[in-house]
Design an enzyme around this catalytic site. Sequence first.
Site, PDB file in Angstrom:
ATOM      1  N   TYR A 152       1.000  -1.313  -0.026  1.00 30.78           N
ATOM      2  CA  TYR A 152       0.053   0.157   0.090  1.00 30.78           C
ATOM      3  C   TYR A 152       0.846   1.117   0.021  1.00 30.78           C
ATOM      4  O   TYR A 152       1.850   1.306   0.623  1.00 30.78           O
ATOM      5  CB  TYR A 152      -0.894  -0.056   1.033  1.00 30.78           C
ATOM      6  CG  TYR A 152      -2.268  -0.836   1.009  1.00 30.78           C
ATOM      7  CD1 TYR A 152      -3.278  -0.433   0.475  1.00 30.78           C
ATOM      8  CD2 TYR A 152      -2.287  -2.091   1.535  1.00 30.78           C
ATOM      9  CE1 TYR A 152      -4.348  -1.257   0.219  1.00 30.78           C
ATOM     10  CE2 TYR A 152      -3.258  -2.781   1.563  1.00 30.78           C
ATOM     11  CZ  TYR A 152      -4.411  -2.542   0.687  1.00 30.78           C
ATOM     12  OH  TYR A 152      -5.579  -3.112   0.717  1.00 30.78           O
ATOM     13  N   GLU A 153       0.455   2.155  -0.697  1.00 29.35           N
ATOM     14  CA  GLU A 153       1.220   3.277  -0.917  1.00 29.35           C
ATOM     15  C   GLU A 153       0.611   4.542  -0.743  1.00 29.35           C
ATOM     16  O   GLU A 153       0.930   5.745  -0.631  1.00 29.35           O
ATOM     17  CB  GLU A 153       1.919   3.609  -2.174  1.00 29.35           C
ATOM     18  CG  GLU A 153       2.808   2.299  -2.732  1.00 29.35           C
ATOM     19  CD  GLU A 153       3.594   2.370  -3.905  1.00 29.35           C
ATOM     20  OE1 GLU A 153       3.386   3.382  -4.742  1.00 29.35           O
ATOM     21  OE2 GLU A 153       4.204   1.333  -4.194  1.00 29.35           O
TER      22      GLU A 153
END
Length: 303
Positions: A152-153
């Site tokens: 996840y970014e």
Amino acid sequence: MELSKILVSFFGLQFLLFLSPSHAVPGNSNTFREYIGAEFNGVKFSDVPIRSGVEFHFILSFAIDYTTSSPAPTNGQFNIFWDTDNLTPSAVSAIKDQHTNVKVALSLGGDSVGGSSAYFNPSSVDSWVSNAVSSLTDIIKQYNLDGIDIDYEHFQADPDTFAECIGKLITTLKNNGVISFSSIAPFDDDEVQSHYKALWKSYGHIIDYVNFQFYAYDEGTTVSQFMDYFSTQRSNYEAGKILVSFATDGSGGLSPENGFFTACSILKSKGELAGIFVWSADDSKSNGFKYEKQSQAILGIPH
């Protein structure tokens, strides 16, 4: 008298062992990991050269908790967003049967979905974990996978919520025997690091690899800068297996042309080369995977 000395020495040793950290500092490893499937360019597992002397992980990119049509967040109900025409359950079985040193994982999240950012967006810890465990268990069993990677970014939740959701997900999947390893894929961004460092602080003991995205640093990174970056991340993810990385899409960081393998040799001489990973097989297909071969050669040489 001699017996008492022996007992004192024994209990002194036990006390020192008790004081020792639960994680030994990682040394050199022959782990090679590569992301695959995000760009839908027809790359197959069998296209990628696999050296017998390494532990090789393919990481399918990506499983995302969004709907597949008109993408919208689903609170932990994951769907497959990789190239399922070429990277099928039977293809996973075939590559693992052909190469006993191959394991296959899937990565969660990624940068974008349907042209927009892919957000970590849980309704609550308990509901997200329940949905994620159920949906991911189905996918992992269908594809005969071995592990998960957390990539996840973008976040619509605070670091503690992220830490609890991901930590409980990994813990449950491991306890249920669904996966045998996990990894995280942070990069040098304040928001990103705050979330992953919170996760590491509470659940670092169940995370097997840190796929640090060194290619997210500026293009033109030098060997000396890279060594400094590596040292910083070893401190951020203390006692973690910090894998070094490069990208074959020309995005940034220390490239193979500019000294990446020099840096690897330095780290290996210091006993700090915990492994190498590449983004991505999709991009490497056009150059014949020459840097994958070079990476595995370095890792496969005895320490």
